[in-house]
Design a protein around this motif. Structure first.
Motif, PDB file in Angstrom:
ATOM      1  N   SER A  57       0.838  -1.189  -0.018  1.00 33.69           N
ATOM      2  CA  SER A  57      -0.111   0.002  -0.021  1.00 33.69           C
ATOM      3  C   SER A  57       0.896   1.124  -0.035  1.00 33.69           C
ATOM      4  O   SER A  57       1.831   1.467   0.874  1.00 33.69           O
ATOM      5  N   SER A  89       1.331   5.513  -0.411  1.00 30.43           N
ATOM      6  CA  SER A  89       0.556   6.840  -0.445  1.00 30.43           C
ATOM      7  C   SER A  89       1.482   7.517  -1.482  1.00 30.43           C
ATOM      8  O   SER A  89       2.367   7.628  -1.668  1.00 30.43           O
ATOM      9  N   GLN A  90       0.371   8.293  -2.466  1.00 35.98           N
ATOM     10  CA  GLN A  90       0.737   8.701  -3.529  1.00 35.98           C
ATOM     11  C   GLN A  90       0.812  10.239  -3.537  1.00 35.98           C
ATOM     12  O   GLN A  90       0.043  10.665  -2.722  1.00 35.98           O
ATOM     13  N   VAL A 142      -9.737  10.221   1.802  1.00 34.26           N
ATOM     14  CA  VAL A 142      -8.816   9.685   1.194  1.00 34.26           C
ATOM     15  C   VAL A 142      -9.628   8.860   0.008  1.00 34.26           C
ATOM     16  O   VAL A 142     -10.743   8.332   0.204  1.00 34.26           O
ATOM     17  N   SER A 186      -8.713   5.843  -2.624  1.00 34.63           N
ATOM     18  CA  SER A 186      -7.989   4.531  -2.793  1.00 34.63           C
ATOM     19  C   SER A 186      -8.142   3.885  -4.128  1.00 34.63           C
ATOM     20  O   SER A 186      -9.518   3.797  -4.585  1.00 34.63           O
ATOM     21  N   ASN A 204      -2.854   5.237  -2.475  1.00 34.52           N
ATOM     22  CA  ASN A 204      -3.976   5.898  -1.951  1.00 34.52           C
ATOM     23  C   ASN A 204      -3.424   7.497  -1.854  1.00 34.52           C
ATOM     24  O   ASN A 204      -2.314   7.838  -1.953  1.00 34.52           O
ATOM     25  N   VAL A 205      -4.441   8.179  -1.642  1.00 34.88           N
ATOM     26  CA  VAL A 205      -4.077   9.773  -1.670  1.00 34.88           C
ATOM     27  C   VAL A 205      -5.275  10.429  -0.902  1.00 34.88           C
ATOM     28  O   VAL A 205      -6.394  10.059  -0.866  1.00 34.88           O
ATOM     29  N   SER A 206      -4.932  11.544  -0.612  1.00 32.20           N
ATOM     30  CA  SER A 206      -5.792  12.368   0.222  1.00 32.20           C
ATOM     31  C   SER A 206      -6.839  13.357  -0.998  1.00 32.20           C
ATOM     32  O   SER A 206      -6.004  13.596  -1.967  1.00 32.20           O
ATOM     33  N   ASP A 250       2.040  10.666   4.249  1.00 31.59           N
ATOM     34  CA  ASP A 250       1.278   9.382   4.944  1.00 31.59           C
ATOM     35  C   ASP A 250       1.913   8.237   4.687  1.00 31.59           C
ATOM     36  O   ASP A 250       3.053   7.981   3.998  1.00 31.59           O
ATOM     37  N   GLN A 276       3.068   3.973   4.559  1.00 36.39           N
ATOM     38  CA  GLN A 276       3.085   3.028   3.524  1.00 36.39           C
ATOM     39  C   GLN A 276       3.099   1.831   4.344  1.00 36.39           C
ATOM     40  O   GLN A 276       3.623   1.954   5.509  1.00 36.39           O
TER      41      GLN A 276
END
Lengths: 575, 575
Positions: free
Chosen positions: B396, B398-399, B432, B434, B449-451, B464, B466
């Motif tokens: 997982s 975070s992008q 978020v 996803s 995942n990104v906000s 964030d 990972q």
């Protein structure tokens, strides 16, 4: 839902902002390491009541086996509420595929739920979601509640669900106030989208959007409703911004709903001055070349007053930004009383004798009464009218991303200004949203700007530039005089004028003058707007000169991208 | 419109990414300091043709005086086009209040426009906007063009305008390819909103959204159309992100449309390992306590291979983050050929013998063939099965905010993975989004995942966290063994289990076990998902252990906020 963070962050922020109570959103409790009893104690310690537990979804009008499961689920939640000391739960109208379109069945099952709640001293507040499968208007939810006829069953009214559908509000007054168990308030901008998405992402605090919350609340209060006024605002920005600030913003929005009980905002009558905090001589040089005169000097600080007509700029020391707005108030002390009432507190700064508060972006807002210029000793230099500037037309401030809606509400409440409708335009590095706040006479105008998405590494100019726009009655004479004086005026590309010609077919003479002096042009049904800019002075500040013809009320937003691209190129060329 | 910046930024980016030509959007020219002739030279120098000038709005079906003004406006734009060397202009269907619903009049006036264009060797490409006042479907625009019957008048087809309305595509094949003058492509997510807003803010490059662009393009090409495939993507994120990256992303999306001509992606068969760049012993300690064994050591670098079943982690030195994904490829060299074809270039890193490329978030992606473990010398320690972990379930990541859609397309094109539908959930500090990418066998799974909004100062945890999720066949046995060994497992609050009980009425035994071991639970129609987490190790990394039962394909997103709140509290407690 209005506040970012974990439960403890939210409770602390709500208490600090002076709220009496909260709605407890289930998700916040579920992820918390505190037992419901601990949450109850923590709220009590903070002076917060738990006025509502929510949401309880997809309950009514279902087959018997689903009803049994739903009642079991409800009993578990009643257990939690008992521990919390919360006596009202929100049941929102069903979106479940198990539900059927049968008001009698819904009423019967809600009656059963209310009976169980009553056994525990609790109440059910039934709410019509705007996207409820069968029940999606408040009058429909009221028919069901009336039919169910149980003392522990009442309504929750949510302004968003009612106003987003454009429902007729007349029926509100047919509901006895005692059957309205809870009132949730949210404003929103007018948007053309699925109401669920609109509701989940774009709600605003009352006074920030396009709904008439004051009228709505009056209608509800006229029923005799005497419960909490609660805010339920789902907003993508608020969800990720500082909850302490958002809570103050929220409180302000509630106070606005009782504006008639608040100190009236004294009349404002123009921009007294705008203060720039500067390093080095660049801005003073530019002001001089634009026809301003250094007419006053602070007796004990390196603070200068520059003037041209009624346009005034104060130069102070600092990092190159607009550090203060000063407005002329009919009664500065009452302006401060108004600000205090709206939770914006008077501040003090060494050797500043003017009363002032701080705007959400950190800019100081001074309230100037008569004689404020006495703080400055005359330099002996006299304003000879310079390049014909007459006064400050508007001040344009780039807002921090998280605080754009907060700023509109700050100016509306604290200064008594009126927010205009937001507009959007495409700038070279992303979309920009703009919203002006003005007084009725439109001699105080502040333009608030923010990028639609918080900027990343690629986009230049963070923080974005700010500027002061001065008025002239003859834009070409002003431009000509300033050019003579060597003012650093911004060159506008020829392509702009070719396009203007294609679009508007202006007279060749006007077009030639516009082109000659790099003056930009806009018009609407009410009038015309002619304006030109300086180059960027330092990293963040520039000036604009504007001439309004007729009843043009805008800010030439259509031309902003031209200015932005030109500033960007100069910045690159200098880098 | 696809690229951020000023005209020179955009041209440089498009040329660098290998585009043959551009559409010139009028606004970019209007704000530019270069004459159209200079733009023409600049494009020529960069090897870019100007294939379309756009937009020309609100032309057709108007009263005579408006027509005269519109023709004058058109002539001015033809002047610009002549200087530019552009021969086709896009005329989009009118939204003007001056227009009338009269196809004959529209055809007649478009004929007049086309005649004037033809006099100058130019062409008119008429496009039905999805929100055009009277003309808003492609078949309607085609009826008008056919009726006008002028060789210099043809259609512009835009996939968004066609697909957003769900139009029947069958009629495309009735249009002669020679009458389709231009083809614009844009994908989009399925959204329920006003089509204008949807179009202006949320378009995506082909392959990033929900539309079948491949099918659409096939239909258009079957008419004999042989003009450019052009991208017209209005997207709030792309508008403010690095245009050089966006241009590569855009090119990749076009290459995907001809995927059958590209090197096929070799089959991937699982996560070979995940590399963590770490400082200090915390993560190695945690791996040990989770039952991993340090089985291999790089001969010349401080790089360790840890293993448990087929779950493998490589520890390298660094700042505490996931530094590389390694997937098992049936043919690593062909994987690289595929990557290169999709504009992702093979990189080299000192002493890394595996072929690799870089993902948009900077993570290295290694392609491992048989025998990759020979890079490591055995330590002599033997994996005894540890705590029962069998393999890596997913990684997982975070992008970066600007690169979320780019990442999905990267994994789709370069690795041949399939993006799943994006999901959203409310985390304590904001929404978020996803999106998982998987191979068909689902033994390679990457969760991106990104906000929803780029985070500001308030929200903690930027960047964030990972994590790596390992699979087990018995979540409780694994949790028990790890707890025995003192692994730093994350404690889940009791409230979570009370809510689970209320919602799902699980058996008391299962509920007790979940609660006992801090295991979280989700289920859908296909199966169940049981999972637990470690605490945060360092500032950014944690581990998850998951058991999938039946056909559950998700990632337990519903439980992510519970984990996030718990991590946040630990972080605060330690700070």
């Amino acid at each position: 839902m209005c506040l970012s963070g974990t439960l403890e962050d939210k409770l602390a922020a709500a208490a600090e902002a002076g709220f009496d109570g909260i709605e407890l959103f289930e998700n916040d409790l579920v992820v918390a390491p505190f037992s419901p009893a601990e949450v109850r104690r923590r709220c009590a310690d903070l002076g917060l009541s738990i006025d509502l537990y929510q949401p309880f979804r997809d309950f009514e009008a279902v087959p018997p086996d689903v009803l049994a499961a739903n009642l079991r689920r409800a009993e578990r939640k009643f257990d939690v509420m008992a521990e919390l000391g919360a006596d009202t739960v929100l049941v929102c109208s069903s979106v479940s595929p198990d539900a059927v379109d049968d008001d009698d069945l819904a009423a019967e099952q809600l009656h059963a739920l209310a009976s169980r709640a009553a056994d525990r001293g609790m109440r059910i507040a039934y709410e019509a979601l705007a996207w409820g499968r069968f029940v999606n208007t408040y009058d429909h939810s009221w028919r069901i509640v009336r039919r169910a006829d149980h003392p522990a069953l009442g309504l929750c009214l949510d302004s968003f669900h009612v106003l987003s559908r454009g429902s007729d509000l007349a029926a509100i007054r047919t509901i006895p106030g005692s059957k309205i168990f809870f009132l949730q308030l949210a404003d929103a901008p007018r948007m053309h989208m699925d109401v669920l998405q609109w509701s989940r992402h774009y709600r605003l605090f009352p006074g920030q959007g396009a709904f008439d919350l004051t009228g709505f609340v009056e209608k509800v209060l006229s029923t005799g409703y005497s419960g909490p006024l609660s805010l339920e605002v789902f907003n993508d920005v608020f969800r990720q911004s500082d909850p302490h600030r958002a809570a103050v913003d929220a409180m302000r929005s509630l106070l606005l709903l009782q504006e008639h009980e608040m100190p009236a905002a004294p009349e404002l009558s123009g921009h007294a001055f705008t203060e720039l905090a500067v390093t080095g001589p660049e801005i003073a040089n530019a002001l001089g070349r634009m026809g301003f005169t250094h007419v006053g000097q602070h007796p004990s600080k390196p603070v200068q007053l520059w003037r041209q007509g009624a346009a005034r700029v104060v130069l102070n020391e600092g990092a190159g930004e607009i550090s203060a707005l000063a407005v002329e108030s009919a009664d500065p002390q009452r302006s401060i009383a108004r600000a205090e009432a709206f939770r914006s507190h008077e501040l003090s700064r060494e050797q500043v004798s003017l009363p002032w508060v701080e705007a959400p972006d950190g800019t100081a807002v001074f309230f100037c009464g008569e004689g404020w210029q006495q703080d400055f000793e005359p330099t002996g230099r006299v304003d000879d009218g310079g390049a014909g500037l007459t006064r400050t037309d508007h001040v344009s401030l780039s807002q921090p991303f998280d605080n754009f809606d907060e700023a509109a509400l700050f100016y509306r409440t604290v200064l008594g200004l009126r927010p205009e409708l937001p507009t959007e335009f495409a700038a070279p590095f992303g979309l920009v949203r703009s919203r002006a706040v003005t007084n009725a006479a439109r001699d105080v105008r502040i333009s608030l700007n923010v990028s639609l998405l918080r900027r990343g590494e690629w986009a230049p100019g963070v923080p974005d530039p700010q500027h002061i726009a001065f008025a002239t009655d003859d834009v070409f004479a002003s431009a000509s005089a300033m050019r003579e004086n060597g003012a650093p005026l911004l060159k506008i590309p020829d392509n702009y004028y070719d396009d203007l010609d294609a679009r508007l077919a202006l007279s060749p003479e006007l077009l030639a003058s516009l082109r000659e002096y790099s003056v930009l042009y806009d018009r609407d049904e009410d009038g015309e707007f002619l304006h030109f800019y300086t180059e960027l002075l330092g990293s963040r500040v520039f000036f604009e000169v504007v001439q309004r013809v007729g009843g043009y009320l805008g800010y030439g937003g259509v031309n902003a991208p031209v200015r932005m691209a030109a500033h960007r190129r100069l910045r690159l060329a200098r880098a």
